[in-house]
Design an enzyme around this catalytic site. Structure first.
Site, short mmCIF file in Angstrom:
data_model
loop_
_atom_site.label_atom_id
_atom_site.label_comp_id
_atom_site.label_asym_id
_atom_site.label_seq_id
_atom_site.Cartn_x
_atom_site.Cartn_y
_atom_site.Cartn_z
CG ASN A 477 75.43 45.16 76.13
OD1 ASN A 477 74.90 44.84 77.19
ND2 ASN A 477 76.58 45.81 76.07
CD GLU A 478 76.27 48.19 78.82
OE1 GLU A 478 76.35 48.13 80.04
OE2 GLU A 478 77.26 48.27 78.09
CG LEU A 479 71.58 48.78 71.98
CD1 LEU A 479 70.72 47.89 71.09
CD2 LEU A 479 72.81 49.27 71.23
#
Ligand SMILES: *[C@@H]1O[C@H](CO)[C@@H](O)[C@H](O)[C@H]1NC(C)=O
Ligand SMILES: *[C@@H]1O[C@H](CO)[C@@H](O)[C@H](O)[C@H]1NC(C)=O
Ligand SMILES: *[C@@H]1O[C@H](CO)[C@@H](O)[C@H](O)[C@H]1NC(C)=O
Ligand SMILES: *[C@@H]1O[C@H](CO)[C@@H](O)[C@H](O)[C@H]1NC(C)=O
Ligand SMILES: *[C@@H]1O[C@H](CO)[C@@H](O)[C@H](O)[C@H]1NC(C)=O
Ligand SMILES: *[C@@H]1O[C@H](CO)[C@@H](O)[C@H](O)[C@H]1NC(C)=O
Length: 929
Positions: A477-479
């Site tokens: 997530n959200e990397l």
């Protein structure tokens, strides 16, 4: 080869014997203890210490009040699960094994008082040969299994403090209540998240077994079934004219005879047709046996997501046969035939000719069809997974289907979904975009950590691959869009180093776990991302990510949008333009009914410390009861939003006022999400060719301020109703620039065939009188497949003339004829939306004179607005039941009625909730009572 015979399905579903001896350790023959704390109480398996301590009244309800903080000591302690003596073990088996389907997380395991192993990954399956321990343990009363669970927060801190341990630049690693979550393979949100509590539970959270095998016996511990079109590779567009390949592969331990064969039986549940045959190309190693077969194109019916056709399902049984034709092992899986691909290819010339902006695609295709993905993000439904039941997921997923959703993004940093979740999605047609459990942090790259996560990923990919609802694997997530950007801001010089670390985990380690096991499922290293820049399967790592190598004017990838500035409501220029929106949102308060289930009556106040301390947004490192400055920021964001846009509640009774405020925050939330959903959906007909809207978040993990549309007990917030309306196949929506007065209306359709219809526009004052404001009153339109079309374009400054904008509202309605995908009959689609040129705060709302009636014969409610236009009509009902009305949170014209059916999801009131249903609208918010 395909051999078809007909028989009664029931007789053949379980045609096999299970020769190995399996003793389940599931049940109550356990205790959990901590000698230093002098605690020893009966326990269950599967479980976690908090649940057993609560069941034995050692602690109170973990979800009550401020127990999130008060129970930290449980997480800082070791908990040992000890079995009763395991009876019924044979002393002369060839081998004896312990199999654990899940241990959370750090353990030291003993059997017969002897050390068996230590484990350190919540997400792996473990199996240990304990034959020699058993042979030295003849007395039945000594055959005790004991699992000492270490404190995960303590161990995470210890790992962080090891000499030479990896560190990251300031601000990159997002910390919640317990620290250092990225060093350990445990549900990351167990250490806290902005929507949830932090309990860091420990325990044997999945079933466990003792398995005894004889010679030529094996235990299949995990099974991969991969169904794909011949020639298909992940992320590539399959040729739908190709036959299906079924590849089946079993992970086993024990004694597999040389030259074993594999047989399969495929059962079509619709007409009990059975296909049998041998799998070909059988290969085996000391831990895996694999084979495959081909099913001709057309021999099976396709599986489709909700709203796109039927969810045709099959059972496949796979049997391992010894050379002497003895059945050694068998497994049975329910499967579906479908292709689901994440298309990230460059925009083609044909697409450019359709008006699509250059760049790359980023959308899903089911069975060769583009579709609009409508849905939300799933978070862990409980801080304690062992108490989540299949029935609870079924009820939640019914609400997903009722909400017109076809896809959930199962957010990483929780736990890998249990099979029953995929089962529930398989039968309901809900696509589950699945993720490895990494998020909002960078992760270590030492060899032990990489080997650990590679094992985890392989196990999970193989375990769930047969489910037709599985839509995608994402690395975390959200990397790319968040973490790598944070590195670049904080330590630009070190960017290359951390980028390489990122790729080591998410390309070099996780990608092969997917691509070596499945040809049917796509992989993307990060949600969110700009997609791949090149894809080439002759390279060891076929994907090169695009990152920020962007050409101006081109459009790529997904968007993720949060901006806790409430002025973005209705402001289209604030929303991101991309190919797909995988996250967006704003938090709201849960209902008073939900609050009452988890906090005391005295705490029912917007600014009580209990309410504030249950608001974990924005994230606060090491949050505790003397450090809740951040909580007031989250509460203030909700307050500001209400004050900016709506009449402010000012009830004389303080609890009524709290309830009205909770409700008002939900109105803002619903209004904002609908405004964004409209914007994204309209993009299907604009150059961005936007093909997905998944809002944050589907459901709550407890009762607290959050982004959820469904509360912890299943009660729908306004959001879930509003999204249900905004996710209808054909919708009409206003778009308005408050600064310029530019007003347009668009019809959007996600049907797969063209549709045509009429849009109608009528202006009223709040009393409900028609106003002769000059916009077209009726516009005919045609609309293409998955497209949008403008049906109104004007300026309020021009058309309103002398009318005070505070006194006018516009009703827009659409009626269209079209066909749902994979149906042949045309049906009528109706939708309406209301436009108001000023904030409702300053609108001259009048009492709409709402009445509510209930008909025993039709089991419907009828709401009528007698004396004015009613904004945000809300049917409320008492605690003790969970009910979904067919619609709620809608607008109603003066002198109009709406009939509303409902579904009862749970009821402990013996039907009494019906008598407590009330109706209100925004007008009531301004009243003192
Ligand atoms: C706590 O648990 C960990 C992991 O199982 C173990 O290594 C450690 O020895 C335990 N400590 C105590 C006091 O039991
Ligand atoms: C078994 O191995 C052979 C040779 O490597 C390969 O061609 C075949 O595809 C394998 N079978 C399966 C089912 O993967
Ligand atoms: C069973 O249903 C499948 C799919 O509809 C169809 O292809 C097959 O011909 C049917 N079999 C029989 C025997 O009717
Ligand atoms: C959407 O409809 C417009 C108008 O008919 C058409 O020009 C455009 O090509 C369509 N877009 C797609 C992606 O089909
Ligand atoms: C709230 O109501 C009280 C009386 O009930 C009134 O005095 C006060 O001005 C009101 N406040 C607002 C902001 O409307
Ligand atoms: C729709 O009509 C086509 C052509 O007549 C037919 O092949 C198809 O099976 C029909 N589909 C459904 C869902 O009835």
């Amino acid at each position: 080869m395909l051999h078809r015979t007909l028989a009664a399905a029931a007789a053949v579903i379980v045609p096999f014997a299970f020769p190995q001896k399996i003793i389940s350790l599931v049940g109550d023959a356990w205790t959990v203890s901590n000698p230093e704390l002098n605690v020893s109480v009966p326990a269950h398996l599967p479980s976690q210490a908090h649940l057993d301590l609560y069941a034995n009244q050692v602690i109170g309800d973990p979800y009550y009040g401020l127990n999130d903080f008060n129970l930290r000591w449980v997480a800082w302690s070791n908990w040992t699960y000890t079995s009763a003596p395991i009876v019924g073990l044979s002393s002369n088996a060839s081998s004896t094994w312990l199999q654990f389907d899940g241990l959370d997380t750090f353990t030291s395991i003993e059997f017969c008082g002897q050390h068996v192993a230590s484990t350190n990954n919540q997400f792996r399956q473990y199996w240990f040969d304990v034959s020699s321990i058993l042979s030295s343990c003849p007395a039945e009363e000594d055959r005790v299994l004991s699992i000492n669970f270490g404190s995960a927060p303590k161990i995470a801190n210890a790992i962080a403090n090891e000499p030479g341990q990896e560190t990251w630049p300031d601000g990159v690693q997002i910390q919640f209540e317990f620290l250092n979550r990225w060093f350990i393979r445990k549900e990351q949100s167990d250490f806290g998240w902005d929507w949830g509590p932090a309990f860091a539970p420990a325990g044997p959270w999945k079933p466990a077994y003792v398995v005894q095998l004889e010679k030529e016996q094996m235990q299949v511990r995990n099974t991969l079934v991969d169904i794909y079109r011949q020639g298909q590779l992940p992320l590539t567009i399959p040729d739908q004219s190709q036959p299906w390949i079924i590849n089946a592969s079993m992970d086993y331990y024990g004694d597999l005879p040389r030259d074993a064969e594999l047989r399969y039986t495929l059962i079509d549940m619709k007409n009990n047709t059975i296909y049998r045959g041998e799998l070909t190309d059988v290969n085996s190693t000391e831990s895996i046996i694999t084979g495959q077969t081909m099913i001709p194109n057309g021999a099976v019916d396709l599986w489709w997501p909700n709203g796109m056709g039927e969810q045709n399902l099959y059972y496949i049984a796979i049997e391992v046969m010894s050379p002497s034709n003895r059945s050694i092992a068998s497994v049975s899986k329910r499967v579906g035939f479908r292709t689901i691909v994440l298309n990230e290819y460059p925009i083609s010339d044909a697409q450019l000719a359709q008006g699509i902006a250059a760049g790359n695609n980023w959308h899903f295709e089911i069975n060769g069809h583009e579709f609009y993905a409508k849905g939300s993000n799933f978070i862990p439904p409980d801080a304690f997974w062992p108490r989540v039941t299949p029935e609870r997921i079924d009820t939640l997923f019914d609400s997903v289907v009722e909400g017109n959703q076809n896809m959930l993004r199962v957010w990483s940093s929780g736990a890998y979904s249990p099979d029953y979740m995929y089962d529930s999605a398989d039968v309901r047609g809900i696509l589950l975009w699945s993720e490895f459990e990494f998020g909002d942090a960078l992760y270590p790259v030492n060899p032990e950590f990489l080997a650990n996560i590679a094992d985890e990923a392989r196990y999970q990919v193989r375990r769930v691959n047969h489910h037709p609802s599985l839509a995608l694997w994402a690395g975390g997530n959200e990397l790319e869009n968040l973490e790598l950007d944070l590195v670049n801001e904080s330590a630009p010089k070190e960017y290359p180093k951390y980028l390489k670390q990122y790729e080591t985990v998410f390309l070099d380690t996780l990608l092969p776990a997917v691509f070596e096991n499945t040809r049917s499922i796509s992989y993307t290293p990060s949600s969110t991302s700009n997609g791949w820049q090149s894809l080439n399967f002759s390279n060891p790592i076929p994907i090169v990510e695009r990152y920020n190598n962007l050409t101006p004017g081109y459009i790529y990838g997904e968007t993720d949008f949060y901006n806790y500035d409430p002025s973005v409501l209705y402001n289209d220029s604030a929303y991101p333009v991309g190919r797909f929106s995988n996250e967006f949102g704003y938090h709201s308060m849960p209902s008073i009914q939900s609050w009452r289930s988890q906090i005391s009556e005295a705490d029912l106040d917007f600014n009580s410390s209990t309410v504030m301390l249950r608001d974990h947004h924005p994230p606060a490192e090491g949050l505790n009861t003397s450090n809740f400055a951040n909580a007031s920021i989250g509460q203030a964001q909700m307050t500001e939003a209400v004050e900016l846009w709506y009449p402010t509640p000012n009830k004389t009774d303080s609890v009524a006022n709290f309830s009205a405020w909770c409700h008002a925050t939900q109105i803002f939330q619903a209004d904002l999400y609908v405004s964004e959903i409209r914007f994204y959906r309209r993009g299907s007909g604009l150059p961005e060719r936007q093909l997905g809207s998944l809002y944050w978040q589907l459901e709550d993990i407890w009762v607290a301020p959050s982004w959820a549309g469904i509360e912890y007990d299943g009660r729908w917030k306004i959001l879930h109703y509003a999204a249900k309306d905004a996710y209808q196949p054909i919708v009409i929506s206003p778009y308005y620039d408050m600064a310029t007065g530019n007003l347009s209306a668009w019809v959007t359709s996600d049907l797969w065939d063209p549709a045509s219809g009429t849009a109608k526009f009528q202006w009223f004052n709040w009393e409900g009188n028609r106003l002769p404001i000059n916009t077209s009153s009726s516009v005919d339109f045609n609309i293409g497949a998955i497209n949008s079309t403008k049906v109104l374009q004007t300026f309020t400054g021009v058309i309103l003339g002398d009318y005070n904008p505070e006194n006018v509202v516009l009703r827009m309605q659409v009626g269209a004829e079209g066909k749902l995908p994979n149906t042949n009959s045309t049906r009528t689609f109706l939708h309406e939306s209301w436009f108001h040129p000023t904030a409702l705060r300053s609108a001259n709302l009048v009492d709409p004179g709402l009445t509510l009636e209930y008909s025993e014969s039709t089991k419907n409610f009828t709401v009528t607005a007698k004396t004015g236009v009613a904004a945000w009509v809300w049917l409320d009902y008492p605690a003790g039941a969970v009910v979904a009305f067919d619609s709620n949170g809608f607008w109603l014209g003066a002198d109009c009625s709406r009939e509303i059916g409902y579904k009862v999801k749970s009821d402990s009131t013996d039907g009494k909730w019906l008598e407590g249903v009330t109706v209100q609208s925004l007008y009531n918010q301004t009243l003192p009572y």
